[in-house]
Design a protein around this motif. Structure first.
Motif, PDB file in Angstrom:
ATOM      1  N   GLY A 388      30.634  39.200  41.574  1.00 38.75           N
ATOM      2  CA  GLY A 388      30.836  39.085  43.138  1.00 38.75           C
ATOM      3  C   GLY A 388      31.762  37.783  42.949  1.00 38.75           C
ATOM      4  N   GLY A 389      31.346  36.685  42.253  1.00 41.00           N
ATOM      5  CA  GLY A 389      32.000  35.499  42.360  1.00 41.00           C
ATOM      6  C   GLY A 389      33.243  35.401  41.628  1.00 41.00           C
ATOM      7  N   THR A 390      33.553  36.240  40.847  1.00 35.89           N
ATOM      8  CA  THR A 390      34.775  36.484  40.043  1.00 35.89           C
ATOM      9  C   THR A 390      35.947  37.357  40.680  1.00 35.89           C
ATOM     10  OG1 THR A 390      33.888  38.077  38.408  1.00 35.89           O
ATOM     11  CG2 THR A 390      33.600  35.773  37.957  1.00 35.89           C
ATOM     12  N   ALA A 391      35.356  38.298  41.616  1.00 36.73           N
ATOM     13  CA  ALA A 391      36.077  39.233  42.053  1.00 36.73           C
ATOM     14  C   ALA A 391      37.600  38.784  42.666  1.00 36.73           C
ATOM     15  CB  ALA A 391      35.349  39.927  43.465  1.00 36.73           C
ATOM     16  N   PRO A 392      37.748  37.575  43.437  1.00 30.31           N
ATOM     17  CA  PRO A 392      38.842  37.467  43.745  1.00 30.31           C
ATOM     18  C   PRO A 392      39.897  36.874  42.606  1.00 30.31           C
ATOM     19  CG  PRO A 392      37.206  36.349  45.201  1.00 30.31           C
ATOM     20  CD  PRO A 392      36.416  37.159  44.172  1.00 30.31           C
ATOM     21  N   TYR A 393      39.282  36.055  41.602  1.00 27.25           N
ATOM     22  CA  TYR A 393      39.985  35.684  40.575  1.00 27.25           C
ATOM     23  C   TYR A 393      40.564  36.788  39.862  1.00 27.25           C
ATOM     24  CZ  TYR A 393      41.179  32.976  36.692  1.00 27.25           C
ATOM     25  OH  TYR A 393      41.760  32.227  35.657  1.00 27.25           O
ATOM     26  N   VAL A 394      39.439  37.858  39.602  1.00 25.82           N
ATOM     27  CA  VAL A 394      40.020  38.890  38.485  1.00 25.82           C
ATOM     28  C   VAL A 394      40.820  39.766  39.193  1.00 25.82           C
ATOM     29  CG1 VAL A 394      38.947  40.858  37.596  1.00 25.82           C
ATOM     30  CG2 VAL A 394      37.648  39.022  37.503  1.00 25.82           C
ATOM     31  N   GLY A 395      40.923  39.972  40.609  1.00 21.26           N
ATOM     32  CA  GLY A 395      41.898  40.666  41.330  1.00 21.26           C
ATOM     33  C   GLY A 395      43.153  39.875  41.162  1.00 21.26           C
ATOM     34  N   THR A 396      43.283  38.718  41.421  1.00 20.77           N
ATOM     35  CA  THR A 396      44.355  38.143  41.598  1.00 20.77           C
ATOM     36  C   THR A 396      45.152  37.747  40.179  1.00 20.77           C
ATOM     37  OG1 THR A 396      43.802  36.663  43.271  1.00 20.77           O
ATOM     38  CG2 THR A 396      45.753  35.664  42.127  1.00 20.77           C
ATOM     39  N   TRP A 397      44.200  37.760  39.107  1.00 19.58           N
ATOM     40  CA  TRP A 397      44.741  37.780  37.570  1.00 19.58           C
ATOM     41  C   TRP A 397      45.311  39.130  37.184  1.00 19.58           C
ATOM     42  CZ3 TRP A 397      43.457  41.027  33.533  1.00 19.58           C
ATOM     43  CH2 TRP A 397      43.815  40.457  32.256  1.00 19.58           C
ATOM     44  N   PHE A 398      44.645  40.309  37.606  1.00 17.27           N
ATOM     45  CA  PHE A 398      45.253  41.509  37.206  1.00 17.27           C
ATOM     46  C   PHE A 398      46.698  41.530  38.032  1.00 17.27           C
ATOM     47  CE2 PHE A 398      41.094  43.667  36.572  1.00 17.27           C
ATOM     48  CZ  PHE A 398      41.443  44.603  35.783  1.00 17.27           C
ATOM     49  N   LYS A 399      47.053  41.039  39.109  1.00 10.28           N
ATOM     50  CA  LYS A 399      48.325  41.111  39.932  1.00 10.28           C
ATOM     51  C   LYS A 399      49.357  40.065  39.175  1.00 10.28           C
ATOM     52  CE  LYS A 399      51.441  41.178  42.787  1.00 10.28           C
ATOM     53  NZ  LYS A 399      52.456  42.487  43.092  1.00 10.28           N
ATOM     54  N   GLU A 400      48.776  38.985  38.535  1.00 13.65           N
ATOM     55  CA  GLU A 400      49.536  38.236  37.645  1.00 13.65           C
ATOM     56  C   GLU A 400      50.049  38.684  36.437  1.00 13.65           C
ATOM     57  OE1 GLU A 400      49.680  33.527  36.185  1.00 13.65           O
ATOM     58  OE2 GLU A 400      47.849  34.474  36.408  1.00 13.65           O
ATOM     59  N   ALA A 401      49.116  39.500  36.037  1.00 10.05           N
ATOM     60  CA  ALA A 401      49.441  40.087  34.590  1.00 10.05           C
ATOM     61  C   ALA A 401      50.232  41.329  34.778  1.00 10.05           C
ATOM     62  CB  ALA A 401      48.039  40.615  33.817  1.00 10.05           C
ATOM     63  N   GLY A 402      50.581  41.717  35.885  1.00  5.54           N
ATOM     64  CA  GLY A 402      51.254  42.817  36.120  1.00  5.54           C
ATOM     65  C   GLY A 402      50.787  44.259  36.177  1.00  5.54           C
TER      66      GLY A 402
END
Length: 435
Positions: A388-402
């Protein structure tokens, strides 16, 4: 009948409590819990403003400050297992009310510290250091809050009402989110963007510190639910729940994984997801969150009452299988239209209710009273921190990685994992609480 039997068989009030105290018990847990979660979620709703003030902007990538802000959000989550273990031990050793008092004091202190965090421009690297400390304090508090308030709510419930009472864990959590979202949305509407960046984002955290004091005052009138025999007997060890109940601890992790990622994606990260992936308006995203959270809060008691009638497992499977099948098309359908995000968020809230309305009852029904709070607190908070705590970070990381489309599949996969645990979970709705 012993006091242990009294609680285990579901009487509507703890031993020694005056008649009619059930409503006061519910209010003590719910209002304090709302104050806790208001403070916690105010941070996520205002992440885009905090990023501009506390973290330096990268000249090559505008997402870097936002990633840093969500990384601090995740750091707070990793204090939650420690909070769940320590405050759960306090609840099992010294009583549920003592733990509830400690958690709300910690949350108020953390909120005040966020409000007073200096900007990066003013003090340099000290600014993110202060913010990290504040989030660590809040993480410690929230980890302990779930363990103590879940145990307190379920032990306060009457016959056939544990599902209903436990649903108020997320009713109050959602009310806290709703107030945080509403305050943030109101500030965005009333203040210019410059004023929001300059000082407006601090106001909700000052309100949160005051809110915590109100919750503390209300909790002073709560009645203890820890059985009297256990208050006078030997105290459980810090790791006794893990040592003696490893299967139950693993079961808590499996129950929580899919629910945690789905919950934080839908109630915390979705507005930011819409902004980053669909160019959704920042202010409109907060308004959509406020509307959908109100809808979500209304659903919780309905789900809790339904689980008391038909059991916990049908609702859990409705959530997990429904989310696994629909999360990808739902997130892919988000556009920059107001109605689009509102419909997607409300549809997810219906599915999510299958988990949130019964999670507290299921967790409390797994462990015996002696180690119930600590038994819930550590594995639950650890799992929430990981997913849960990593969800915003992981979601934003997916976007940054394309690879923005990969995040919904990640959510769906975790929901399928939890569905496997739900299939083997024993039904606990009709039986007594373990003494």
């Amino acid at each position: 009948m012993t006091s242990t039997d009294h609680v285990a068989n579901g009487h509507s009030r703890p031993p020694g409590a005056p008649p009619g105290s059930s409503a006061r018990q519910l209010a003590a847990a719910s209002i304090g819990n709302a104050a806790e979660w208001y403070d916690w979620y105010a941070y996520s709703f205002l992440a885009v403003y905090i990023a501009d003030q506390v973290f330096p902007e990268s000249t090559s990538n505008s997402l870097v400050p936002l990633l840093a802000t969500f990384a601090v959000f995740a750091v707070g989550f990793f204090m939650r297992p420690i909070g769940g273990l320590l405050m759960g031990a306090v609840a099992d050793r010294h009583g549920r009310r003592a733990a509830l008092t400690a958690t709300i004091l910690l949350m108020g202190a953390g909120s005040l510290l966020v409000a007073l965090t200096p900007t990066y421009h003013a003090v340099g690297v000290l600014a993110p250091v202060v913010l990290v400390i504040a989030r660590l304090v809040q993480g410690l508090s929230v980890g302990g809050e779930f363990a103590a308030s879940t145990t307190f709510l379920v032990e306060s419930a009457g016959p056939g009402r544990r599902g209903l009472f436990s649903s108020f864990q997320y009713v109050s959590t959602t009310i806290g989110q709703l107030i945080a979202s509403g305050v943030a949305a109101l500030l965005v509407l009333l203040l210019t963007n410059d004023r929001m960046n300059e000082w407006g984002w601090r106001v909700p955290f000052l309100i949160g510190a005051l809110f915590s004091l109100v919750g503390l005052w209300i909790r002073r009138g709560a009645h203890e639910t820890r059985p009297a025999e256990q208050r006078s007997g030997p105290r459980p060890g810090l790791f006794e729940a893990l040592r003696r109940h490893p299967r139950e601890s693993l079961l808590i992790c499996g129950i929580t994984a899919g629910g945690s990622i789905a919950y934080y994606t839908w109630t915390t990260y979705l507005p930011t997801y819409a902004q980053v992936n669909a160019n959704f308006d920042k202010g409109d995203a907060l308004v959509v969150s406020t509307i959908s959270l109100a809808f979500f809060a209304l659903l919780q008691p309905l789900g809790g009452m339904l689980s008391d009638r038909i059991g916990r497992k049908p609702l859990l499977l409705f959530f997990a299988l429904g989310f696994a099948a629909l999360v990808v098309p739902l997130l892919d359908s988000v556009t920059d239209a107001f109605a689009s995000l509102l419909l997607v968020q409300c549809a997810g809230m219906v599915l999510l209710t299958g988990y949130t309305s019964v999670a507290a009852a299921v967790n409390a029904e797994i462990f015996p009273a002696r180690v119930r709070a600590a038994g819930i607190g550590f594995p639950y908070s650890l799992t929430v921190a990981l997913f849960g705590g990593t969800a915003p970070y992981v979601g934003t990381w997916f976007k940054e990685a394309g690879h923005a489309g990969g995040f919904p599949w990640y959510v769906a996969g975790l929901c399928l994992v939890s569905a496997c645990f739900y299939l083997v979970l024993p039904e606990t709705a009709k039986g007594p609480l373990k003494g």
